[in-house]
Design an enzyme around this catalytic site. Structure first.
Site, PDB file in Angstrom:
ATOM      1  N   PRO A  95      71.517  60.796  74.658  1.00 56.30           N
ATOM      2  CA  PRO A  95      70.248  61.499  74.922  1.00 56.30           C
ATOM      3  C   PRO A  95      69.310  60.678  75.814  1.00 56.30           C
ATOM      4  CG  PRO A  95      70.702  61.408  72.550  1.00 56.30           C
ATOM      5  CD  PRO A  95      71.703  60.533  73.222  1.00 56.30           C
ATOM      6  N   GLU A 122      73.561  57.569  64.861  1.00 56.21           N
ATOM      7  CA  GLU A 122      72.183  57.475  65.358  1.00 56.21           C
ATOM      8  C   GLU A 122      72.145  56.837  66.748  1.00 56.21           C
ATOM      9  OE1 GLU A 122      68.603  58.850  65.132  1.00 56.21           O
ATOM     10  OE2 GLU A 122      70.170  59.256  63.683  1.00 56.21           O
ATOM     11  N   ARG A 160      87.055  70.921  87.470  1.00 55.79           N
ATOM     12  CA  ARG A 160      87.073  72.075  88.372  1.00 55.79           C
ATOM     13  C   ARG A 160      86.723  71.718  89.810  1.00 55.79           C
ATOM     14  NH1 ARG A 160      82.521  74.211  89.677  1.00 55.79           N
ATOM     15  NH2 ARG A 160      83.255  76.328  90.069  1.00 55.79           N
TER      16      ARG A 160
HETATM   17  C1  9D3 Z   1      68.012  63.389  65.610  1.00 60.89           C
HETATM   18  C2  9D3 Z   1      68.548  62.052  65.959  1.00 60.89           C
HETATM   19  N1  9D3 Z   1      67.791  61.459  67.057  1.00 60.89           N
HETATM   20  C3  9D3 Z   1      66.678  60.665  66.491  1.00 60.89           C
HETATM   21  C4  9D3 Z   1      65.529  60.588  67.427  1.00 60.89           C
HETATM   22  C5  9D3 Z   1      68.593  60.603  67.911  1.00 60.89           C
HETATM   23  C6  9D3 Z   1      69.923  61.150  68.296  1.00 60.89           C
HETATM   24  C7  9D3 Z   1      71.047  60.356  68.149  1.00 60.89           C
HETATM   25  C8  9D3 Z   1      72.295  60.846  68.515  1.00 60.89           C
HETATM   26  C9  9D3 Z   1      70.057  62.420  68.787  1.00 60.89           C
HETATM   27  C10 9D3 Z   1      71.316  62.905  69.163  1.00 60.89           C
HETATM   28  C11 9D3 Z   1      72.421  62.130  69.000  1.00 60.89           C
HETATM   29  C12 9D3 Z   1      73.758  62.638  69.379  1.00 60.89           C
HETATM   30  N2  9D3 Z   1      73.740  63.131  70.734  1.00 60.89           N
HETATM   31  C13 9D3 Z   1      74.493  62.615  71.708  1.00 60.89           C
HETATM   32  O1  9D3 Z   1      75.258  61.712  71.457  1.00 60.89           O
HETATM   33  C14 9D3 Z   1      74.365  63.143  73.041  1.00 60.89           C
HETATM   34  C15 9D3 Z   1      73.467  64.106  73.619  1.00 60.89           C
HETATM   35  C16 9D3 Z   1      72.409  64.884  73.054  1.00 60.89           C
HETATM   36  O2  9D3 Z   1      72.102  64.865  71.863  1.00 60.89           O
HETATM   37  N3  9D3 Z   1      71.708  65.699  73.885  1.00 60.89           N
HETATM   38  C17 9D3 Z   1      71.997  65.824  75.207  1.00 60.89           C
HETATM   39  N4  9D3 Z   1      72.961  65.112  75.777  1.00 60.89           N
HETATM   40  C18 9D3 Z   1      73.672  64.271  74.978  1.00 60.89           C
HETATM   41  S1  9D3 Z   1      74.910  63.292  75.507  1.00 60.89           S
HETATM   42  C19 9D3 Z   1      75.204  62.643  74.030  1.00 60.89           C
END
Ligand code: 9D3
Length: 241
Positions: A95, A122, A160
């Site tokens: 993220p 996390e 693709r």
């Molecule tokens: C609710 C948890 N969050 C706390 C602030 C942190 C968090 C950690 C791990 C939120 C999402 C994740 C898992 N997401 C990904 O590994 C991820 C992701 C995403 O959540 N949104 C957009 N692109 C991606 S790429 C990997």
């Protein structure tokens, strides 16, 4: 040589090749059968050196969730990279990454080898990110359960774009068609219609039945601009770098 993807994950089963797997159908499956791409998912857990093959632990400083430990991922990356002599472009799905755009997809489609790191926790211990120095990519501003579906979206978008992956080559050229240059974000598509000419009281726009290809092309471009202005005005702004 096929483009080689390696995926490091604690859920390698998500990357199965057989339908109904996400990449086991349609374009990715055909590209794989044609020898354009291959992918290998590796379980990070196989590299954990502690007693219970633990890959995560509680965060220093407290707080919810678990943090992916450095050692299993570090060892997994090096073991997987040694399976092929070609250098891998390392990518962490996160993220915190740069939002994925078509321009980056097209750059990545020219690489020989891509290593994707997907987390289901996390986050990773920051020190292993610092040492591995991967490119960090996000799929957008919403919360996924983990990086695996993000990795699959990225793989699908790259596959693709590989030469020969599409049945007829012009569909891929069309998505980068733009008066603003080949890598500029294209316009949104125009509406499409097929038989029957009348359906539930709605008819097909007369111009599409006229046979006048010049007028049809102009009509389509007008609709593309109109829709882009209405729904995605951001696409009409010059890119912000
Ligand atoms: C609710 C948890 N969050 C706390 C602030 C942190 C968090 C950690 C791990 C939120 C999402 C994740 C898992 N997401 C990904 O590994 C991820 C992701 C995403 O959540 N949104 C957009 N692109 C991606 S790429 C990997």
């Amino acid at each position: 040589m096929p483009l080689r993807f390696d995926i490091l994950t604690t859920f390698p089963e998500m990357f199965a090749h057989e339908p109904p797997a996400a990449l086991g159908l349609s374009i990715p499956s055909r590209a794989r059968a044609a020898g354009l791409v291959e992918w290998h998912a590796t379980n990070i857990r196989d590299f954990a050196e502690n007693k219970h093959s633990k890959t995560d632990d509680r965060p220093f400083g407290g707080g919810p969730g678990m943090v992916m430990m450095c050692q299993p991922l570090w060892d997994a990356v090096h073991a997987v990279e040694a399976r092929d002599p070609r250098p891998a472009t390392r990518i962490l799905l996160s993220p915190q990454g740069v939002p994925l755009k078509q321009k980056l997809v097209e750059e990545l489609a020219t690489k020989p080898r891509i290593l994707l790191i997907a987390g289901h926790y996390e986050g990773l211990d920051e020190r292993v990110i610092e040492k591995l120095a991967p490119m960090e990519i996000s799929l957008g501003d919403y919360v996924l359960s983990g990086g695996e579906l993000g990795a699959m979206v990225l793989m699908d978008a790259i596959i693709r774009k590989l030469p020969g992956a599409l049945g007829h080559e012009d569909s891929s050229v069309e998505d980068s068609f733009s008066a603003r240059g080949p890598s500029a974000q294209p316009l949104l598509d125009c509406p499409h219609y097929t038989k029957p000419r009348e359906w539930m009281g709605l008819s097909v726009p007369e111009i599409l039945l006229s046979g006048d290809h010049g007028k049809i092309a102009q009509w389509r471009l007008d609709r593309m601009l109109e829709r882009t202005r209405a729904r995605r005005p951001d696409l009409l702004q010059p890119p912000s770098e």
